[in-house]
Scaffold this active site. Structure first.
Site, mmCIF file in Angstrom:
data_model
loop_
_atom_site.group_PDB
_atom_site.id
_atom_site.type_symbol
_atom_site.label_atom_id
_atom_site.label_comp_id
_atom_site.label_asym_id
_atom_site.label_seq_id
_atom_site.Cartn_x
_atom_site.Cartn_y
_atom_site.Cartn_z
ATOM 1 N N LYS A 14 53.374 54.310 -22.829
ATOM 2 C CA LYS A 14 53.135 54.241 -21.366
ATOM 3 C C LYS A 14 54.234 53.995 -20.664
ATOM 4 O O LYS A 14 54.484 54.951 -19.396
ATOM 5 C CB LYS A 14 52.067 52.949 -21.145
ATOM 6 C CG LYS A 14 51.773 52.993 -19.575
ATOM 7 C CD LYS A 14 50.472 52.064 -19.423
ATOM 8 C CE LYS A 14 50.815 50.553 -19.820
ATOM 9 N NZ LYS A 14 51.418 49.943 -18.629
ATOM 10 N N ARG A 89 42.618 44.807 -13.566
ATOM 11 C CA ARG A 89 42.361 44.503 -14.810
ATOM 12 C C ARG A 89 40.861 44.246 -14.732
ATOM 13 O O ARG A 89 40.206 44.224 -15.881
ATOM 14 C CB ARG A 89 43.001 43.159 -15.402
ATOM 15 C CG ARG A 89 44.775 43.657 -15.680
ATOM 16 C CD ARG A 89 45.239 42.170 -16.347
ATOM 17 N NE ARG A 89 46.454 42.336 -16.298
ATOM 18 C CZ ARG A 89 47.181 43.058 -17.407
ATOM 19 N NH1 ARG A 89 46.840 43.654 -18.489
ATOM 20 N NH2 ARG A 89 48.411 42.832 -17.358
ATOM 21 N N ARG A 123 57.582 48.723 -37.262
ATOM 22 C CA ARG A 123 58.888 48.764 -36.594
ATOM 23 C C ARG A 123 59.935 47.695 -37.196
ATOM 24 O O ARG A 123 59.316 46.630 -37.626
ATOM 25 C CB ARG A 123 58.692 48.304 -35.037
ATOM 26 C CG ARG A 123 58.302 49.396 -34.414
ATOM 27 C CD ARG A 123 58.523 49.409 -32.612
ATOM 28 N NE ARG A 123 57.922 48.262 -32.276
ATOM 29 C CZ ARG A 123 57.343 47.940 -31.137
ATOM 30 N NH1 ARG A 123 57.267 49.056 -30.503
ATOM 31 N NH2 ARG A 123 56.770 46.850 -30.851
ATOM 32 N N ARG A 155 59.351 41.213 -36.162
ATOM 33 C CA ARG A 155 58.908 40.547 -35.238
ATOM 34 C C ARG A 155 57.547 40.034 -35.932
ATOM 35 O O ARG A 155 56.677 40.786 -36.211
ATOM 36 C CB ARG A 155 58.582 40.998 -33.831
ATOM 37 C CG ARG A 155 59.778 41.346 -33.060
ATOM 38 C CD ARG A 155 59.478 42.224 -31.736
ATOM 39 N NE ARG A 155 58.247 41.725 -31.023
ATOM 40 C CZ ARG A 155 57.957 42.098 -29.813
ATOM 41 N NH1 ARG A 155 58.682 42.771 -29.388
ATOM 42 N NH2 ARG A 155 56.563 41.785 -29.283
ATOM 43 N N ARG A 166 45.593 42.094 -29.727
ATOM 44 C CA ARG A 166 46.180 42.668 -28.495
ATOM 45 C C ARG A 166 45.259 43.883 -28.039
ATOM 46 O O ARG A 166 45.001 44.129 -26.937
ATOM 47 C CB ARG A 166 47.598 42.942 -28.547
ATOM 48 C CG ARG A 166 48.437 42.027 -28.583
ATOM 49 C CD ARG A 166 49.913 42.196 -27.954
ATOM 50 N NE ARG A 166 50.762 43.507 -28.650
ATOM 51 C CZ ARG A 166 51.534 43.277 -29.661
ATOM 52 N NH1 ARG A 166 51.849 41.879 -29.902
ATOM 53 N NH2 ARG A 166 52.218 44.003 -30.154
#
Ligand SMILES: [Zn+2]
Length: 210
Positions: A14, A89, A123, A155, A166
């Site tokens: 995005k 939202r 990642r 992470r 999420r």
């Protein structure tokens, strides 16, 4: 030209697409966090009101956020609309926004959850230099990291369970709001898998930007 709203799950690209759209439309990208901080820093009446909520640790109510947006829309750089990022939202926020802004189009970048999980969980970063690598898409070269001292960092919140949580929050929040704009004939669902340029072109075509 009115404002546009950009939706996309974390990991859908995005940010990249937002920048490309803005390069073409010249509209400023606005997020509620940025607008709140700016209004507080500027010391406007509604900014001071927001500050009192923030200082007491309370959520800033929608009614205050909407007045901050209304104020933001009167600034010169917003004369041709803005790009809303991360707002609205909820349905009440969307209805409040409809009352104060002209929304020309709503872009929803869509990427299957499994694809996003693959993108994010693969990642890793080189700690000394900050370069980002990916197990599949961008593996560490055989010669090692260009910085010469590779130290791998992954992470903890990029684990599959965290990413799926999420995403499920994102879908729960976004679906009703997307339907709200679909009913108004404003929603454009854009396939966010594939070549970055092709995705940009699809978005620009949906926006009617040459
Ligand atoms: Zn490095």
């Amino acid at each position: 030209m009115g404002s546009i709203i950009l939706f996309g799950p974390p990991g859908a690209g995005k940010g990249t697409q937002a920048q490309r759209i803005l390069d073409r439309t010249g509209q400023p990208q606005v997020s509620t966090g940025d607008m709140l901080r700016a209004a507080v820093a500027a010391g406007t009446p509604v900014g001071m009101e927001a500050k009192s909520y923030m200082e007491s640790g309370a959520l800033v109510p929608d009614e205050v956020i909407v007045r901050i947006i209304e104020e933001r829309l009167t600034e010169p750089d917003a004369a041709n609309g803005v790009m809303f990022d991360g707002f609205p939202r909820t349905i009440p926020q969307a209805e409040a926004l409809d009352a104060i802004a002209t929304i020309d189009a709503v872009i929803a970048i869509e990427v299957p959850d499994d694809e996003i999980v693959g993108r994010i969980t693969g990642r890793y970063t080189c700690k000394p230099c900050g370069r980002v690598f990916h197990d599949v898409h961008l593996p560490l070269p055989p010669s090692g990291c260009p910085c010469g001292t590779f130290v791998e960092v992954r992470r903890a919140d990029d684990s599959e369970a965290t990413v799926r949580a999420r995403l499920s929050t994102y879908h729960e929040q976004t679906s009703p709001v997307a339907e709200h704009y679909d009913r108004a004939g404003l929603l454009h669902r854009i396939d966010g898998v594939g070549d970055v340029d092709q995705i940009s072109n699809a978005i620009l075509a949906a926006l009617g930007v040459e």
